[in-house]
Write a protein that holds these residues in place. Structure first.
Motif, PDB file in Angstrom:
ATOM      1  N   ALA A 147     -27.086 -14.646  47.390  1.00 29.76           N
ATOM      2  CA  ALA A 147     -27.947 -15.691  46.823  1.00 29.76           C
ATOM      3  C   ALA A 147     -27.040 -16.751  46.205  1.00 29.76           C
ATOM      4  N   ILE A 148     -27.063 -17.946  46.779  1.00 28.63           N
ATOM      5  CA  ILE A 148     -26.107 -18.997  46.400  1.00 28.63           C
ATOM      6  C   ILE A 148     -26.862 -20.265  46.022  1.00 28.63           C
ATOM      7  N   LEU A 149     -26.478 -20.855  44.906  1.00 26.25           N
ATOM      8  CA  LEU A 149     -26.996 -22.163  44.539  1.00 26.25           C
ATOM      9  C   LEU A 149     -26.201 -23.200  45.331  1.00 26.25           C
ATOM     10  N   SER A 150     -26.845 -23.751  46.356  1.00 28.01           N
ATOM     11  CA  SER A 150     -26.158 -24.682  47.259  1.00 28.01           C
ATOM     12  C   SER A 150     -26.921 -25.993  47.300  1.00 28.01           C
ATOM     13  N   GLU A 151     -26.259 -27.067  46.908  1.00 31.27           N
ATOM     14  CA  GLU A 151     -26.874 -28.393  46.828  1.00 31.27           C
ATOM     15  C   GLU A 151     -28.104 -28.384  45.929  1.00 31.27           C
TER      16      GLU A 151
END
Length: 446
Positions: A147-151
């Protein structure tokens, strides 16, 4: 050890990247042989933050030193306030440290964020990694996604799962009560997320796995009688919770997606996260948010079950469908600076008039069959609340420090942040999402 977990690791070894899970008291001091077998020989990075090092750093370091293993510590940078967040920037920093150290492998010492950072960084460097768990707080330890906070948007991205998962029950039992409750909240979503999975399979033809469902059901049985014993840090209860979390990760790997463990309730949690990071608003632990989101979507299903299909005017709903260009303007207004990353997910899932007509026609014609299928795994929101209450987990949006209007937006708007069909999407297509959201908040805000 867990015979059930081990049996599934053996049964699906051709589909699983995780080779061993050690779930027992004293697992840290007993895990080196497994690490040596499944990680590449050479220098290893032991990745932690200040909290996880305090929880299990000394034991992990002593285990590696006793084995004569070459290693060094890498600390995930701590923000000025709160906890680290798995982001593109944090992964890039870890990757550079991996390269600079000339490491052959890595061990994540922690739970969600640290595990995801190391999973993704090791994946991009084509290196094997392991994880030593410090809290039974989420089900992603052995999943093949991060789970990645991307943009600015909370995304799930494919990566390589840990070769080894080490879960020392003595360490896990000492985790903060809210982190233990978070793990339960993450798991309590499964009956409802599985209903979303079946709903999507029936109405959109998306893949569904009977094998993964069986694993999830075994995980649910591992939770029997666990909730009320978690606050006393009962070792057997912690074992049941941990086994269920690991089984959930196995189910996702067998299914080839997070669908067995993630539905509308996770979209609500992800919306809370992404607005927290973008607009400096409060948020809580992932599983705590998922637990409250699960109560919300469980109530949505109860409202669907109470609906008379004869009241669904299909042509009226098709006529009310905005053209994509008009809806795109709505999204731009709703999401502001998050619009560009959100629209990439919203556009593929937006229905044409023909798709909506066909889906609602099928819903009405197969009403009893569909409700029977989605009802097979459902639990009532009252029973879910009872388990959360017993574990001292939050059950209201106010307990997450999420303002009422923001909670409403999370329920109504989160369907657009991921191209995955859920009860939230169906409620929108029926023209009922605003009404149902208001009714849910009358029960679940304070």
């Amino acid at each position: 050890m867990s015979e059930l977990v081990d049996s599934y690791l053996a049964q699906y070894q051709d589909r699983l990247e995780t080779r061993a899970c050690l779930i027992e008291s004293g697992a840290i001091q007993n895990c080196y042989d497994l690490l040596q077998i499944h990680l590449d020989a050479g220098h290893w990075l032991l990745v932690s933050d200040a909290n996880t090092w305090a929880a299990a750093g000394a034991q992990s370091a002593a285990m590696l030193d006793a084995a004569g293993q070459s290693w060094e510590r890498y600390d995930i940078p701590m923000p000025a306030e709160g906890d680290p967040v798995c982001s593109d920037a944090l992964i890039a920093e870890f990757e550079q440290a991996f390269v600079d150290a000339g490491a052959a492998g890595a061990i994540a010492l922690g739970s969600g964020t640290i595990n995801d950072v190391v999973k993704m960084g090791a994946h991009r460097q084509n290196r094997a990694m392991a994880v030593i768990a410090t809290a039974p707080s989420m089900n992603g330890y052995n999943s093949g996604i991060a789970a990645i906070l991307s943009e600015g948007v909370k995304t799930t991205q494919s990566c390589t799962a840990p070769r080894v998962v080490v879960a020392d029950l003595e360490v896990l039992a000492q985790a903060p009560t809210r982190m233990i409750a978070s793990g339960l909240g993450d798991l309590l979503s499964k009956p409802v997320s599985n209903s979303d999975w079946r709903l999507s399979a029936r109405l959109k033809g998306t893949p569904h796995s009977v094998e993964a469902m069986e694993i999830i059901e075994h995980g649910a049985r591992a939770l029997d009688g666990v909730a009320e014993r978690l606050t006393s840090r009962d070792i057997d209860a912690i074992r049941g919770l941990t086994e269920s979390l690991i089984l959930s990760g196995i189910a996702m790997a067998v299914a080839g997606s997070s669908s067995p463990a993630s539905g509308g309730e996770h979209l609500i949690s992800h919306y809370i996260d992404m607005t927290a990071y973008a607009f400096d608003q409060p948020h809580d632990l992932h599983g705590c948010q998922v637990g409250v989101g699960t109560l919300s979507t469980a109530l949505f299903y109860e409202k669907l079950q109470a609906l008379d299909p004869a009241t669904i005017d299909i042509e009226e709903r098709v006529a009310a469908l905005p053209a994509w260009e008009d809806y795109e303007r709505v999204l731009r207004e709703r999401f502001g600076p998050l619009f560009e990353p959100v629209v990439k997910h919203a556009r593929p899932g937006y229905p044409s008039a023909a798709e909506l007509r066909g889906r609602l026609t099928q819903l009405v014609e197969e009403w009893d069959i569909i409700l029977e299928e989605v009802g097979e795994t459902l639990r009532s929101q009252e029973s879910l609340q009872a388990d959360l209450r017993a574990a001292q987990g939050p059950r209201r949006y106010a307990e997450l420090d999420v303002a009422r209007e923001r909670a409403r937006r999370a329920i109504v708007h989160s369907k657009d942040i991921r191209n995955r069909y859920t009860i939230l999407h169906l409620a929108w297509e029926l023209g009922l999402i605003n009404q149902w959201a208001d009714e849910v908040l009358s029960e679940l805000y304070e």
